[in-house]
Write an enzyme that holds these catalytic residues in place. Sequence first.
Site, PDB file in Angstrom:
ATOM      1  N   HIS A  75      -3.402  -5.155   0.063  1.00 21.25           N
ATOM      2  CA  HIS A  75      -3.119  -5.799   1.338  1.00 21.25           C
ATOM      3  C   HIS A  75      -2.940  -7.352   1.516  1.00 21.25           C
ATOM      4  CE1 HIS A  75      -2.956  -2.071   3.821  1.00 21.25           C
ATOM      5  NE2 HIS A  75      -3.661  -1.774   2.852  1.00 21.25           N
ATOM      6  N   GLU A 105      -1.494  -9.365   3.250  1.00 18.41           N
ATOM      7  CA  GLU A 105      -1.298  -9.729   4.708  1.00 18.41           C
ATOM      8  C   GLU A 105      -2.506 -10.301   5.286  1.00 18.41           C
ATOM      9  OE1 GLU A 105      -0.937  -6.688   3.620  1.00 18.41           O
ATOM     10  OE2 GLU A 105      -1.695  -5.120   5.345  1.00 18.41           O
ATOM     11  N   CYS A 135       1.001  -1.249  -0.230  1.00 20.96           N
ATOM     12  CA  CYS A 135      -0.003  -0.029   0.111  1.00 20.96           C
ATOM     13  C   CYS A 135       0.873   1.350  -0.179  1.00 20.96           C
ATOM     14  CB  CYS A 135      -1.070  -0.091   1.223  1.00 20.96           C
ATOM     15  SG  CYS A 135      -2.497   0.721   0.770  1.00 20.96           S
TER      16      CYS A 135
HETATM   17  N1  GLN Z   1      -2.251   6.714   2.613  1.00 20.06           N
HETATM   18  C1  GLN Z   1      -2.327   5.911   1.435  1.00 20.06           C
HETATM   19  C2  GLN Z   1      -3.410   5.908   0.621  1.00 20.06           C
HETATM   20  O1  GLN Z   1      -4.743   6.347   1.205  1.00 20.06           O
HETATM   21  C3  GLN Z   1      -1.862   4.276   1.576  1.00 20.06           C
HETATM   22  C4  GLN Z   1      -2.889   3.841   2.603  1.00 20.06           C
HETATM   23  C5  GLN Z   1      -2.321   2.420   3.013  1.00 20.06           C
HETATM   24  O2  GLN Z   1      -1.086   1.986   3.028  1.00 20.06           O
HETATM   25  N2  GLN Z   1      -3.447   1.661   3.629  1.00 20.06           N
HETATM   26  O3  GLN Z   1      -3.717   5.739  -0.489  1.00 20.06           O
END
Ligand code: GLN
Length: 534
Positions: free
Chosen positions: A509, A511, A383
Amino acid sequence: MATKYIFVTGGVTSSLGKGIISASLAKLLQARGYSVTIQKLDPYLNVDPGTLNPYEHGECYVTEDGAETDLDLGHYERFLNIHTAQANNVTTGRIYRSVIDKERKGEYLGKTVQVIPHITDEIKYRIQLLGTRHKFDVVITEIGGTVGDIESLPYVEAVRQLRYELGAENSLVVHLTLVPYLAAAGELKTKPTQHSVKTLLENGVQPDVLVLRTEKSLGQEIRRKVAQFCNVEKDCVIESIDVSSIYEVPMLMQKEGLDQTVLRKLNLSSEQSAKMDEWVEFLDKLHHPESETDIVLVGKYTSLPDAYKSISEAFLHAGVANRTKVRLKMVNSEKVTDENVAELLGNARGILVAPGFGERGFSGKIVAVRYARENDIPFLGICLGMQCAVIEFARNVLGLSEACTTEINIHTPYPVIDLMEAQKYVTDKGGTMRLGAYPCTLSMDSLSYKAYKRKDISERHRHRYELNNQYLEALSEKGMKAIGFNPETNLAEVVEIPAHSWFVGVQFHPEYKSTVLNPHPLFVEFVKAAMNKA
Ligand code: GLN
């Protein structure tokens, strides 16, 4: 058969591991052939934990249907290998919101709206929804907090009413407490347990089964005493002694006969024995690794390990799959600079840059990506970690030194990461990110395809910003390829650097979907690459 409801409450102190006990019991029942799900009721006023800082309540876990939930749901999924959903996590905020919405619509027909019966009815409805709509054999409902807390009261009252309505055969209360060891006296003390059972009794609930957390083995005398003073049968006093891994707890509970006792009380057959072979095999590998692999996680919430719960568990699963013990070191990204990066990340055989929000710790993440890229250290960016990988590449390889994400620099001349179109008019913070499972199509000549062994995958998301497709060509020309796209929206979800030995950044994600029985392929391959790194 009628759905059976098991309520898990906690006494004496928080953090006794109700989530793990619930998941372990569920695992044992599931291994006997019952369909089981677990629900967590959280007594705080946030509608969901999505707006909470990870330091408040640990990681925010995201389900397939895009619910932002308590991290215990991650344990449920990892133990049971099933998906959970919004219905599996309900907070007081959510309960009140629906009751107040109904009141505004006039649905209470002029009645005075009160905690009892309206709030308690809404709680009971949410508990039973999993049984009636989803037809599970057993629903385990974990009540967050500790009995005696003001905010837990409506939940305990709902349990009291449900026990009466469902009947003793269809419902059960498991109460988890602590038996502290007083070193000075050389004794285990049962008084806190007695008091917390009394508190439950004051609220009209007699627990059926007591699970006692302890550092030392309890012995028959203590069990007898607790049974007698708390009005439970002797085999309903279950010892839960400290163990080295949470994954030991199902076996421990099996040895204590928790599943047997619960089935007897619920009048369910215990003929089928629990098939735990795969679990036992997993534990055997967990305890007998053939090597150790050092991986560094770079993130800003490193002083609370729970903030990265799913990532550390995914590494544990992937380690077992590779017969190695992953030694995960957490490095605070706020501390990482060009000067100390070699010292802080020097012995890492793999570097993971973690998800996150906002500017704090951002520059250290960029430094960590650069270190991994330039030194050919296996890299996984998740992310924000993936977004940092793109920004680092744009700055240091494309030469766009002011490249950034508009999350951090709204005026950047090179917005390589930018707010998604659908996010531009969003003003509320709660529940408004791009959340939950979305499909992604992978190029066949990629590391990710090699890991998943298929083209079409589905992964969970939680973000507002996205790789700006206008830069794809420039990135690709210099060696960073976007190799995974959402087939409907064409959003880039995965980037790789083919010239590097193993460099993968994912907007989603992975994970969240790693379980004991299904370790996540990207983590498995990442750990493998780290092991191969001399
Ligand atoms: N802050 C980033 C976004 O909103 C990544 C979010 C995250 O890592 N879950 O796109």
